[in-house]
Design a protein around this motif. Structure first.
Motif, mmCIF file in Angstrom:
data_model
loop_
_atom_site.group_PDB
_atom_site.id
_atom_site.type_symbol
_atom_site.label_atom_id
_atom_site.label_comp_id
_atom_site.label_asym_id
_atom_site.label_seq_id
_atom_site.Cartn_x
_atom_site.Cartn_y
_atom_site.Cartn_z
ATOM 1 N N SER A 214 -6.460 9.837 -2.141
ATOM 2 C CA SER A 214 -6.836 8.719 -3.009
ATOM 3 C C SER A 214 -6.688 7.391 -2.281
ATOM 4 N N VAL A 215 -5.555 7.215 -1.595
ATOM 5 C CA VAL A 215 -5.318 5.965 -0.872
ATOM 6 C C VAL A 215 -6.242 5.864 0.346
ATOM 7 N N THR B 123 1.964 1.764 -3.410
ATOM 8 C CA THR B 123 0.841 2.312 -4.175
ATOM 9 C C THR B 123 0.709 3.812 -3.952
ATOM 10 N N LEU B 124 0.815 4.238 -2.692
ATOM 11 C CA LEU B 124 0.743 5.665 -2.375
ATOM 12 C C LEU B 124 1.812 6.446 -3.138
ATOM 13 N N LEU C 9 -9.517 4.766 -0.984
ATOM 14 C CA LEU C 9 -9.417 3.368 -1.420
ATOM 15 C C LEU C 9 -9.517 2.419 -0.233
ATOM 16 N N ASP D 38 -11.035 0.607 -6.330
ATOM 17 C CA ASP D 38 -10.497 1.530 -7.330
ATOM 18 C C ASP D 38 -11.424 1.619 -8.532
ATOM 19 N N LEU E 44 -1.840 -0.958 -8.677
ATOM 20 C CA LEU E 44 -2.198 -1.923 -7.630
ATOM 21 C C LEU E 44 -1.724 -3.326 -7.997
ATOM 22 N N HIS F 297 -6.190 3.278 -11.136
ATOM 23 C CA HIS F 297 -4.942 2.846 -10.499
ATOM 24 C C HIS F 297 -4.743 1.330 -10.548
ATOM 25 N N ARG G 211 -2.487 11.036 -0.958
ATOM 26 C CA ARG G 211 -2.941 10.665 0.387
ATOM 27 C C ARG G 211 -4.440 10.410 0.404
ATOM 28 N N VAL H 103 0.836 -1.203 0.000
ATOM 29 C CA VAL H 103 0.000 0.000 0.000
ATOM 30 C C VAL H 103 0.873 1.256 0.000
#
Length: 448
Positions: free
Chosen positions: A343-344, A282-283, A347, A373, A385, A381, A341, A279
């Protein structure tokens, strides 16, 4: 928390001062002002509100497994606000520690309720209306339990208590432990005794770290310090990747790591690290995607700086390229990181809202993130991911039924013998006996 809500709270919320990272770190030696969602005319002495309250217990020992709040021992008087706010308190006072614990928990709850888009009801609400917060327990540990959170102090060099480092003033530790409460409230817990819950336990620890990590990025001082020191090259050891930091060189957990599932066992904290790392990757990838789309860095630089093992010379070239891109574009880099920040955060909140705790596997968890997502971003994304989770080895287990093969002849509901095309199939004469409808499937048939 969205920028819109953050701005609204500055006008309507109650002011506190807290340390965004342990105050003994030079970069964070001064407290930062925050605003929580409870208005000044609604907040109570303690501090307290309708969702939680502080009990400043005196000489308290930690709750045991069977203990439940409320605490009935000796306590200090509740801390009172000044004109509805608590930002007047001396950072060296016990009152400040009480207010700091409340403000941190309330602030983290505000952040994640905004990401979830709804009120998060306590998992213990059938028994208790409010969460009990006990800031100072005579203990070198901290814990969150059913209806309470209580915090001691850092562990001294030889196992004693370091009274100079109270955990209730450590934002990451508080946010992580509160994260367990949020996961119980939003995901739930396994209820089948046959469920070993190995990945569920890892998910709990990972979620606590991620809740703290995302929340820490809501401090302007953290974001500014982070970018000033990395110039946006976040695939490096930095303040963001230190969760529950105990000193400038020792961390409880590292979000930036190279661990894959093949490197860990079933111990929950260790098992959490590959997922937390995925994760975090991903960020950073989303942050870099934002920078590329804003023409702040090149696509080639983004590819070179991913979480991989490159030589020292290349690391230095990457760092120099980020520095050149960052200088003069500081605010644009900051907005790109804040957007990543959020977006995650969204999610994760969407994923946890739809995640079943029963017989949970990391593969289920990762697939749920993909679906989140798709729901939130039309799958914008998904490539990020998939790459991040594949690199960590977070696929289905090798013996998963998902890898089973289903051939057409295996799916015939009337078939109970090997097919005639099988050269080794024994010949069976059924000419004198009709086959009954609804006969059970033969060996190897999977009920669906």
């Amino acid at each position: 928390m969205s920028a819109k809500l953050s701005a609204a709270l500055r006008d309507s919320g109650t002011r506190f001062r807290i340390f965004p990272q342990p105050r003994y770190l030079k970069a964070f030696s001064k407290p930062e002002t925050i605003h929580v969602s409870v208005p000044p005319d609604k907040i109570l002495a303690g501090p307290a509100d309708e969702r939680m309250y502080v009990t400043d217990a005196i000489h308290k020992q930690p709750y045991a497994q069977s203990d439940r709040p409320p605490y009935r021992g000796e306590v200090n008087a509740p801390v009172k606000p000044k004109k509805g706010h608590f930002d007047h308190l001396d950072p060296d006072s016990r009152e400040f520690l009480c207010a700091s614990m409340y403000a941190t928990v309330r602030f983290v709850l505000d952040i994640w309720e905004d990401y979830f888009g709804r009120r998060i009801d306590w998992h213990f609400d059938l028994d208790f209306e409010r969460l009990e917060l006990i800031p100072l327990v005579e203990w070198n540990n901290a814990q969150a339990g059913y209806g309470f959170m209580e915090f001691g102090y850092a562990r001294a060099a030889y196992g004693g208590i370091d009274f100079t480092k109270p955990h209730c003033q450590n934002f990451d530790v508080l946010a992580h432990e509160f994260g367990h409460c949020l996961i119980y409230a939003t995901v739930g817990s396994p209820n089948n005794s046959n469920d070993l819950a190995v990945d569920y336990a890892g998910m709990q620890e990972s979620a606590g770290d991620l809740i703290a990590l995302i929340a820490s990025l809501h401090f302007d001082s953290v974001v500014t310090h982070l970018l000033a020191h990395t110039h946006g090259n976040l695939f490096s050891y930095n303040e963001l990747s230190r969760v529950g930091e105990l000193s400038e060189s020792k961390q409880v957990r590292i979000a930036f790591n190279y661990l894959r599932m093949a490197d860990v066992n079933d111990e929950p904290h260790l098992r959490s690290l590959p997922f937390t790392g995925a994760v975090f990757d991903t960020l950073v990838e989303i942050f870099q995607q934002n920078l590329i789309e804003a023409n702040l860095i090149s696509e080639e630089l983004g590819k070179r700086s991913d979480n991989s093992t490159t030589g020292q010379a290349d690391h230095e070239k990457i760092a120099a390229a980020f520095k050149e891109a960052y200088l003069g574009q500081e605010e644009a880099f900051k907005q790109a990181l804040i957007a990543a920040r959020d977006s995650v955060g969204q999610l994760l909140a969407t994923t946890w809202s739809n995640l079943s705790p029963h017989f949970l596997t990391y593969h289920d968890y990762a697939r749920s993130l993909l679906r989140a997502d798709q729901s939130l971003n039309d799958g914008r994304h998904k490539a990020i991911l998939r790459d991040c989770f594949a690199w960590r080895g977070l696929q289905a287990a090798a013996d998963s039924r998902m890898y089973s093969l289903y051939r057409l002849e295996d799916c015939d509901p009337q078939r109970d013998t090997p097919g005639p095309t099988d050269p080794e199939a024994p010949v069976k004469d059924n000419s004198t006996k009709a086959k009954k409808p609804g006969k059970k499937a033969g060996k190897g048939k999977t009920n669906r």
